[in-house]
Design an enzyme around this catalytic site. Structure first.
Site: not given
Length: 306
Positions: A124, A282
């Site tokens: 991320s 994610h």
């Protein structure tokens, strides 16, 4: 306009010099807190190559990557440095929080610890930090694995703004127990695992005689930096730098961060990039650690990585 190899190199150097001059005048690199994960002592003391530097995501810390790093250090017989990026974990705070600043910190870390080169893995926010560093300093990057993020400027999404609001409400309430904090955060995030992840930043305030809890991350700085975290320092329409080393983009199939529309940008900046899809959201590494481990091992087997 297509630049020849010498001109691309000159353009990259000119841009890099200008950016570093600006960055150095704006702020100095922040020294990163880290933990060195070494292969088991029973293994050959001669390592298979340069170390790995592993970077966490927004609101994360080095502890998020400790378990997977122990497994990879064993499997790859390489040292792994798990780091706390600026304004996270045990690393110091600074008012500037952009990918160029984050990448500068990691570049300085590699220099300070005399690593020479490193394989960069990041999730991320850490993925964009790794990508930025590889583009700016390919000479110290021997391999790149961005996890569930792409080299594009895109909306970060409302959940992160809600997370900051919830965390600020917790800070204002001066809670004494993690359970009290979780009750407040429930209004902003229904997922218990996500709440537990965010609350790893909540610590006991030893300076307060009532022993209330506080966040170790600077919420005002990170809240103001959310738009920066959605950006990427380069544009695919700009002839800027490329990183031609071995690269693996690991993406979660249930996540929207690395959709098909981002693939042209990936190819633009990282011509030798390959994609590995994992059936996860994610939080790929924590959701599917074994699948992630296997993807990384396959990447190392198929590439010559110093």
């Amino acid at each position: 306009m297509i630049l020849s190899a010498p001109l691309r190199s000159t353009a990259r150097q000119c841009w890099s010099n200008q950016r570093r001059l600006f960055s150095a005048s704006a702020s100095l690199p922040v020294e990163l807190s880290y933990e060195l994960i070494e292969p088991p002592s029973s293994q050959d003391t001669k390592r298979n190559g340069h170390p790995i530097v592993f970077m966490h995501g927004l609101f994360g810390s080095k502890r998020n990557n400790r378990s997977i790093s122990k497994a990879l250090a064993r499997d790859l017989n390489r040292n792994i440095y798990i780091v706390d990026l600026r304004n996270h974990g045990d690393t110091g705070h600074a008012p500037e929080h952009t990918y160029t600043h984050l990448a500068d910190d990691v570049a300085e870390f590699i220099k300070q610890h005399r690593l020479g080169k490193a394989v960069l893995i990041g999730h991320s926010m850490g993925a964009k930090t790794a990508m930025t560093l590889a583009l700016e300093s390919p000479e110290i990057t021997t391999g790149l694995i961005p996890v569930d993020n792409a080299p594009v400027s895109a909306s970060l999404g409302s959940p992160f703004f809600e997370y900051v609001k919830g965390m600020k409400e917790i800070a204002a309430a001066r809670v004494a127990k993690a359970s009290e904090a979780d009750k407040i955060l429930t209004k902003y995030e229904p997922s218990l695992p996500v709440r537990q992840f965010l609350l790893t930043n909540l610590i006991r305030d030893s300076d307060n005689e009532n022993k209330t809890m506080k966040f170790r991350v600077p919420l005002d700085i990170l809240g103001s930096a959310l738009d920066n975290m959605a950006d990427f320092p380069f544009s695919k329409s700009n002839p800027g730098p490329t990183y031609n080393g071995p690269t693996l983009f690991v993406r979660g199939l249930q996540s929207t961060y690395v959709g098909e529309k981002t693939v042209p940008a990936i190819r633009r900046f990282f011509p030798n990039a390959k994609l590995a899809d994992i059936d996860a959201g994610h939080w790929v590494i924590s959701e599917k650690p074994e699948e992630f481990r296997q993807a990384v091992l396959k990447f190392f087997r198929e590439n010559t990585i110093e």
